[in-house]
Design a protein around this motif. Sequence first.
Motif, PDB file in Angstrom:
ATOM      1  N   GLY A  53       0.968  -1.147  -0.251  1.00  0.00           N
ATOM      2  CA  GLY A  53       0.198  -0.084  -0.145  1.00  0.00           C
ATOM      3  C   GLY A  53       0.920   1.248   0.071  1.00  0.00           C
ATOM      4  N   ASP A  54       2.142   1.292   0.311  1.00  0.00           N
ATOM      5  CA  ASP A  54       3.114   2.441   0.014  1.00  0.00           C
ATOM      6  C   ASP A  54       2.669   2.943  -1.270  1.00  0.00           C
ATOM      7  N   LYS A  55       2.499   4.475  -1.254  1.00  0.00           N
ATOM      8  CA  LYS A  55       2.550   4.997  -2.474  1.00  0.00           C
ATOM      9  C   LYS A  55       3.679   6.175  -2.673  1.00  0.00           C
ATOM     10  N   ASP A  56       4.066   6.531  -1.569  1.00  0.00           N
ATOM     11  CA  ASP A  56       5.103   7.688  -1.854  1.00  0.00           C
ATOM     12  C   ASP A  56       6.513   6.965  -1.472  1.00  0.00           C
ATOM     13  N   LEU A  57       7.488   7.754  -1.792  1.00  0.00           N
ATOM     14  CA  LEU A  57       8.883   7.326  -1.662  1.00  0.00           C
ATOM     15  C   LEU A  57       9.258   7.893  -0.335  1.00  0.00           C
ATOM     16  N   ASN A  58      10.126   7.004   0.301  1.00  0.00           N
ATOM     17  CA  ASN A  58      10.691   7.161   1.547  1.00  0.00           C
ATOM     18  C   ASN A  58      12.317   7.452   1.383  1.00  0.00           C
ATOM     19  N   GLN A  59      12.668   8.350   2.285  1.00  0.00           N
ATOM     20  CA  GLN A  59      14.181   8.480   2.381  1.00  0.00           C
ATOM     21  C   GLN A  59      14.589   7.588   3.644  1.00  0.00           C
ATOM     22  N   TYR A  60      15.484   6.941   3.487  1.00  0.00           N
ATOM     23  CA  TYR A  60      16.074   5.905   4.601  1.00  0.00           C
ATOM     24  C   TYR A  60      17.445   6.226   5.293  1.00  0.00           C
ATOM     25  N   GLN A  61      17.701   6.519   6.501  1.00  0.00           N
ATOM     26  CA  GLN A  61      18.769   6.827   7.109  1.00  0.00           C
ATOM     27  C   GLN A  61      19.381   5.761   7.744  1.00  0.00           C
ATOM     28  N   PHE A  62      20.683   5.013   7.571  1.00  0.00           N
ATOM     29  CA  PHE A  62      21.244   3.792   8.231  1.00  0.00           C
ATOM     30  C   PHE A  62      22.209   4.311   8.787  1.00  0.00           C
ATOM     31  N   PRO A  63      22.580   3.925  10.166  1.00  0.00           N
ATOM     32  CA  PRO A  63      23.681   4.118  10.582  1.00  0.00           C
ATOM     33  C   PRO A  63      24.778   2.993   9.922  1.00  0.00           C
ATOM     34  N   VAL A  64      26.081   3.862   9.890  1.00  0.00           N
ATOM     35  CA  VAL A  64      27.065   3.034   9.225  1.00  0.00           C
ATOM     36  C   VAL A  64      27.532   1.690   9.766  1.00  0.00           C
ATOM     37  N   LYS A  65      27.407   1.758  11.144  1.00  0.00           N
ATOM     38  CA  LYS A  65      27.774   0.320  12.049  1.00  0.00           C
ATOM     39  C   LYS A  65      26.773  -0.464  11.863  1.00  0.00           C
ATOM     40  N   GLY A  66      25.721  -0.362  11.783  1.00  0.00           N
ATOM     41  CA  GLY A  66      24.504  -1.299  11.548  1.00  0.00           C
ATOM     42  C   GLY A  66      24.576  -2.095  10.201  1.00  0.00           C
ATOM     43  N   LEU A  67      24.827  -1.063   9.165  1.00  0.00           N
ATOM     44  CA  LEU A  67      24.958  -1.606   7.797  1.00  0.00           C
ATOM     45  C   LEU A  67      26.029  -2.362   7.775  1.00  0.00           C
ATOM     46  N   MET A  68      27.134  -1.787   8.251  1.00  0.00           N
ATOM     47  CA  MET A  68      28.483  -2.903   7.909  1.00  0.00           C
ATOM     48  C   MET A  68      28.370  -4.074   8.653  1.00  0.00           C
ATOM     49  N   LYS A  69      27.564  -4.245   9.799  1.00  0.00           N
ATOM     50  CA  LYS A  69      27.458  -5.451  10.380  1.00  0.00           C
ATOM     51  C   LYS A  69      26.560  -6.354   9.462  1.00  0.00           C
ATOM     52  N   TYR A  70      25.547  -5.722   9.161  1.00  0.00           N
ATOM     53  CA  TYR A  70      24.624  -6.347   8.053  1.00  0.00           C
ATOM     54  C   TYR A  70      25.286  -6.981   6.932  1.00  0.00           C
ATOM     55  N   LEU A  71      26.202  -6.469   6.387  1.00  0.00           N
ATOM     56  CA  LEU A  71      26.846  -6.679   4.997  1.00  0.00           C
ATOM     57  C   LEU A  71      28.112  -7.640   5.371  1.00  0.00           C
ATOM     58  N   TRP A  72      28.465  -7.694   6.580  1.00  0.00           N
ATOM     59  CA  TRP A  72      29.514  -8.817   7.151  1.00  0.00           C
ATOM     60  C   TRP A  72      30.680  -7.946   6.919  1.00  0.00           C
ATOM     61  N   LEU A  73      30.728  -6.451   7.055  1.00  0.00           N
ATOM     62  CA  LEU A  73      31.915  -5.753   6.648  1.00  0.00           C
ATOM     63  C   LEU A  73      32.450  -5.031   7.961  1.00  0.00           C
ATOM     64  N   ALA A  74      32.131  -5.766   9.238  1.00  0.00           N
ATOM     65  CA  ALA A  74      32.207  -5.016  10.596  1.00  0.00           C
ATOM     66  C   ALA A  74      33.937  -4.758  10.753  1.00  0.00           C
ATOM     67  N   ASN A  75      34.706  -5.373  10.121  1.00  0.00           N
ATOM     68  CA  ASN A  75      36.113  -5.197  10.432  1.00  0.00           C
ATOM     69  C   ASN A  75      36.727  -4.392   9.230  1.00  0.00           C
ATOM     70  N   SER A  76      36.130  -3.972   8.061  1.00  0.00           N
ATOM     71  CA  SER A  76      36.234  -3.028   7.162  1.00  0.00           C
ATOM     72  C   SER A  76      36.493  -1.562   7.509  1.00  0.00           C
TER      73      SER A  76
END
Length: 122
Positions: A53-76
């Motif tokens: 049902g979403d009709k509008d675009l949303n902007q998402y802000q991700f914390p770098v630390k969480g995104l790196m953990k999710y991508l398995w880049l924590a030590n990068s």
Amino acid sequence: MWEKTVTLSNSNIDTAVEKYSISEHNALIEWSYKLNKYELKILWLLSSFVKIGDKDLNQYQFPVKGLMKYLWLANSKHQYLKEIIDNFVGKKTILPYFDEDSQKEREITVVWISSADYQKDW
């Protein structure tokens, strides 16, 4: 430009990964898109926040630390994540679809991510 900005915490990323099941429609599986493993994971993460049902675009802000953990880049280094995202921004694909109004097969060219904005203190 954006309907709203959604600011996510590290726990939001973990919750999305654990709580939401991302499934791909058969048409998406059969169709070819050239994304690397990191770009696919970012796409899946963003998809997990889209609601029916979403009709509008949303902007998402991700914390770098969480995104790196999710991508398995924590030590990068953070710069590596920036390079991954910079390469992802603007990548386009062509999506086939059936237009109900005209009753014709059509194609639309889209970009997965249109922009990325980095805070200097990341």
